[in-house]
Scaffold this motif. Sequence first.
Motif, PDB file in Angstrom:
ATOM      1  N   SER A 253      -9.787   3.808  10.227  1.00  0.00           N
ATOM      2  CA  SER A 253     -11.131   3.918   9.117  1.00  0.00           C
ATOM      3  C   SER A 253     -11.452   2.440   8.993  1.00  0.00           C
ATOM      4  O   SER A 253     -12.751   2.104   8.874  1.00  0.00           O
ATOM      5  N   THR A 257     -14.988   0.496   9.978  1.00  0.00           N
ATOM      6  CA  THR A 257     -16.170  -0.080   8.923  1.00  0.00           C
ATOM      7  C   THR A 257     -16.374  -1.569   9.284  1.00  0.00           C
ATOM      8  O   THR A 257     -17.548  -1.896   8.955  1.00  0.00           O
ATOM      9  N   ALA A 273     -17.059   6.077   5.892  1.00  0.00           N
ATOM     10  CA  ALA A 273     -15.733   5.593   6.382  1.00  0.00           C
ATOM     11  C   ALA A 273     -14.973   5.078   5.036  1.00  0.00           C
ATOM     12  O   ALA A 273     -13.938   5.253   4.573  1.00  0.00           O
ATOM     13  N   TYR A 277     -11.327   5.875   3.272  1.00  0.00           N
ATOM     14  CA  TYR A 277     -10.047   5.168   3.175  1.00  0.00           C
ATOM     15  C   TYR A 277     -10.186   4.372   1.547  1.00  0.00           C
ATOM     16  O   TYR A 277      -8.871   4.025   1.018  1.00  0.00           O
TER      17      TYR A 277
END
Length: 311
Positions: A253, A257, A273, A277
Amino acid sequence: MAGENLTTMNSFTLSGFANNSELQVALFLIFLFIYLFTLLGNLGLVILIQIDSQLHTPMYFFLSNLAFIDISYSSTITPKALEDLQLEQKDISFVGCFVQMYFFVGLVCSECFLLGSMAYDRYVAICNPLLYSVVMSPKVCIWLGVMPYVVGFNNSLITVCVISNLAFCTSTIDHFFCDTTALLALSCHDSFNTEMVIFLLAGFTLLSSLIIIIISYVAIISAILKIRSTEGQLKAFSTCASHLVGVTIFYGSLIFTYLQPDNTSFLTEAQIASVFYTIVIPMLNPLIYSLRNKDVKNALMRVLHRKMFPQ
């Protein structure tokens, strides 16, 4: 358009969530449940590790630090997101925005390097089991536990300094928290140099910690393949399977990102994303590291037994 600087801009508006009231109510309930579960799971794991002497090992020392980081950076983002889901005007002060970004970036960077420390711990345990207690001495464990915070928050300080010196054209942040990519998108002028600094810092954090993890697991897999029995191989691999799953989810993730030279065109995907996270992964970590962990289950049973049947 002339930009506004530190002296003229007092607050930002967070517009990352849709203004649909029904959607906001649903998101509020989902995020509240996840956040409470995150606090309960991670705090419970920290307390269990502290009170059960059989979990006073390097592996669980690092795991308790991971749980602490998950509680901290989830608490840096989620309470403000929950508040904004109940308000029409989703403002955050200029100082509050950069304080939030400082702690969030620092904690995420710290987690990256802590996962590297955990990988090294598993490497020593599997590749040098006879020397494990010598190599992973209390002094080494403390050093491997403290350095991620030192490096992580130094990276965060640099990030905050370079972004706070930008001139911003608007005060509306197209995100649900003060993330680096969202603030860079507000810059009035060419922010290429700042973007490159952020990109290099993110690249250093992700890649250097990931290289440590990859090297450790190459050595681990090589050592496991040398074990003659299948049962022995499975037992050895089971000691690091949870960590490998956690690393895959977390880094996947983050890389999606942040490791893009120009994140503005990917902001919608980055928001999705980021939800994963910042809010979901801190909830998943206690499950990943405890559901299939016999030591944690046995420790929990011992604690419950002592509470139910005190001597």
